[in-house]
Design an enzyme around this catalytic site. Structure first.
Site, mmCIF file in Angstrom:
data_model
loop_
_atom_site.group_PDB
_atom_site.id
_atom_site.type_symbol
_atom_site.label_atom_id
_atom_site.label_comp_id
_atom_site.label_asym_id
_atom_site.label_seq_id
_atom_site.Cartn_x
_atom_site.Cartn_y
_atom_site.Cartn_z
ATOM 1 N N HIS A 1 3.211 4.912 -11.962
ATOM 2 C CA HIS A 1 2.749 3.552 -12.625
ATOM 3 C C HIS A 1 1.689 4.218 -13.589
ATOM 4 O O HIS A 1 1.538 5.486 -13.729
ATOM 5 C CB HIS A 1 1.600 3.123 -11.472
ATOM 6 C CG HIS A 1 0.730 3.879 -10.713
ATOM 7 N ND1 HIS A 1 -0.452 4.517 -11.329
ATOM 8 C CD2 HIS A 1 0.876 4.452 -9.522
ATOM 9 C CE1 HIS A 1 -0.918 5.006 -10.512
ATOM 10 N NE2 HIS A 1 -0.310 5.179 -9.452
ATOM 11 N N SER B 1 -0.038 3.594 -5.503
ATOM 12 C CA SER B 1 0.661 4.561 -5.483
ATOM 13 C C SER B 1 1.624 4.589 -3.941
ATOM 14 O O SER B 1 2.797 4.929 -4.011
ATOM 15 C CB SER B 1 0.241 6.170 -5.332
ATOM 16 O OG SER B 1 -0.475 6.456 -6.712
ATOM 17 N N THR C 1 1.935 9.478 -2.163
ATOM 18 C CA THR C 1 3.273 9.650 -2.719
ATOM 19 C C THR C 1 4.045 10.539 -2.151
ATOM 20 O O THR C 1 5.236 10.305 -1.784
ATOM 21 C CB THR C 1 2.921 10.152 -4.564
ATOM 22 O OG1 THR C 1 2.279 8.898 -5.073
ATOM 23 C CG2 THR C 1 4.580 10.466 -5.081
#
Length: 517
Positions: free
Chosen positions: A392, A130, A184
């Site tokens: 993802h 991430s 993130t």
């Protein structure tokens, strides 16, 4: 200390990344995006989106983003799969559609799971984390896994929230259903050589002043069930280890020296969302939970339907946080950027937890729907760009017989019932993911198309052509749509552009040419 790289240099570099060049055509005239709302369902494989829709509606096609104009695939490869800088800058990882959807049966295994088919085995490998994915989205640059806005030479990268605030005067913020200092949200508010340095990341996000709003979990005084701890659990001030919030940040938020107003209770979040609470200046919303809003609560090992295990009652939903964030940032006359993450979707995928991934994805979907309504009520699509994507894939959820039927879709068992699912992995994948966009500048995504992937059409039905972009294209579109990139040579629209939804013109005559730097 915050590091800055000039926008012009960064954007110029970003159009020279060693990837397939977008298919070229005349540039389009688009509305300037005053506001940008970026939604990220962390770790959402194709089947994740379907599971939630089947459970909630008994069918696909009912989500707010299903009617968006632009529907594309998005590949998420990192620069390399190392966890530290490699000092080469060379693209080591690639995506091959032919290999990704190869239905040839095989007998081998990878990652402790039988692969069954060559395509399954391929997408298990060379995946992003991430941090690298967030870096690509926030900076337009590929990097190594573990990097938070750092490049492969160990140098910090300027990121989109910095640039939008400093150059266009926009309000900027991050919202997450997991700790705010996780990879993130960190990519939109910090720079660190390692995603695991939670204390350092938290201090950057709070003390350096870029972010006007931070919302998420990671409270040092509460556990995963929203209960007070006997003793605080702080992140280490430097390096990795501990919780997610260091004592220095917690103390500064409480004594006022952080320069941010602090809200913590569910009632405060709800008042902000309803408009009954209005706060001037920078705002930190720290939910009273150690990590995830709901996923990590008790009962993880209890067989149950989605929402059947009692939820934490002292925390807001991601939907509530979304509305509060939009109300707060929306006061800025110059507009805003906000990244809203359904972060615990990824946690549930790692655990192969069907019921809880449905819970998390539904909260995410409702957040998107609430934001769509907010735009319809308080803004317009002529001035707001909304993007919905994942960073993802994770864990390869497919149909119950997908061990013998290649890429079998999730089995719909009707609304309110757990769908038929077989999980094939326990971590991230290199699959071609799904993304949607709508509003001001959304058609700029067509300028970023780098190829077509027939498997997207055959096995997911996401769009009619299998057209896909690279994840670094998201940064470039946001930069162009908001006006950050107006002094650069325009990124061309694709010849042979595809009609997605309404209003996007079908162009003819495919040809390729390199983009000007």
């Amino acid at each position: 200390m915050s590091f800055h790289i000039s926008r012009r240099a960064l954007l110029a570099a970003s159009v020279c990344v060693p990837l397939a060049a977008p298919i070229a055509a005349p540039a389009a005239t688009v509305d300037t995006a005053k506001n940008v709302i970026l939604f990220i369902s962390d770790g959402a494989s194709w089947g994740t989106w379907d599971m939630a829709s089947y459970w909630e509606y008994g069918e696909k096609g009912q989500q707010a983003y299903d009617s968006f104009d632009v529907k594309l695939g998005m590949i998420t490869t990192p620069l390399n799969t190392a966890s530290t800088p490699q000092y080469s800058g060379e693209q080591k990882v690639f995506y091959d559609p032919d290999k990704a959807w190869d239905t040839t049966p095989i007998s081998g295994s990878y990652g402790g799971r039988t692969s069954h088919f060559a395509g399954y085995d391929y997408i298990k490998r060379d995946y992003t984390d991430s941090a690298a994915a967030g870096t690509a989205l926030a900076t337009g640059e590929k990097s190594y896994n573990n990097a938070v806005d750092f490049d492969d030479f160990g140098q910090p990268l300027g990121f989109i929230t910095q640039q939008l605030k400093e150059e266009l005067g926009k309000a900027v913020g991050v919202v997450s259903s997991v700790p705010y200092s996780h990879a993130t949200p960190a990519a939109f508010g910090a720079q660190n050589i390692s995603r695991n340095s939670y204390g350092e990341i938290a201090k950057q996000m709070v003390f350096e002043g870029t972010l006007d709003l931070i919302m998420g979990g990671g409270h040092p005084l509460y556990d995963s069930n929203g209960q007070l701890r006997a003793n605080p659990y702080y992140a280490n001030e430097t390096g990795s280890g501990g919780g997610y919030t260091p004592a220095s940040v917690w103390n500064a938020l409480n004594d006022g020296s952080a320069g941010m107003s602090l809200i913590q209770t569910k009632e405060q979040f709800e008042a902000l969302a309803s408009g009954d609470l209005v706060i001037d200046g920078r705002l930190f919303g720290l939910a009273q939970v150690a990590d995830t809003l709901q996923y990590n609560r008790s009962g993880l090992n209890t067989p149950a339907n989605a929402f059947e295990v009692a939820q934490n009652t002292n925390v807001p939903t991601l939907e509530t946080m979304t509305l509060g964030a939009l109300n707060h940032l929306g006061k800025n006359d110059n507009g805003f950027f906000v990244m809203i993450e359904g972060g615990a979707v990824d946690w549930a995928a790692h655990a192969n937890h069907t019921a809880r991934i449905i819970e998390e994805q539904i909260d995410f979907n409702r957040s998107v729907a609430a934001a769509v309504e907010w735009v319809n009520t308080f803004s317009s699509w002529e001035e707001t760009l909304m993007i919905v994507l994942t960073d993802h894939g994770n864990a390869m959820p497919m149909g119950p017989n997908s061990n013998t039927i290649a890429f079998q879709p999730i089995q719909n068992n009707g609304a309110g019932n757990l769908p038929g699912v077989r999980w094939h992995y326990g971590t991230h994948t290199n699959e071609n993911t799904l993304m949607w966009a709508h509003g001001a500048g959304a058609d700029l995504f067509l300028s970023q198309i780098i190829g077509t992937d027939p498997g997207l059409v055959q096995f997911t039905g996401h769009n009619d052509t299998g057209a896909y972009i690279d994840n670094t294209g998201v940064y470039r579109v946001i930069a162009q749509a908001t006006g950050l990139g107006q002094d650069l040579a325009p990124v061309p629209l694709p010849a042979g552009a595809w009609l997605f939804g309404s209003g996007l013109l079908l162009l003819a005559g495919l040809r390729r040419r390199a983009r000007a730097a």
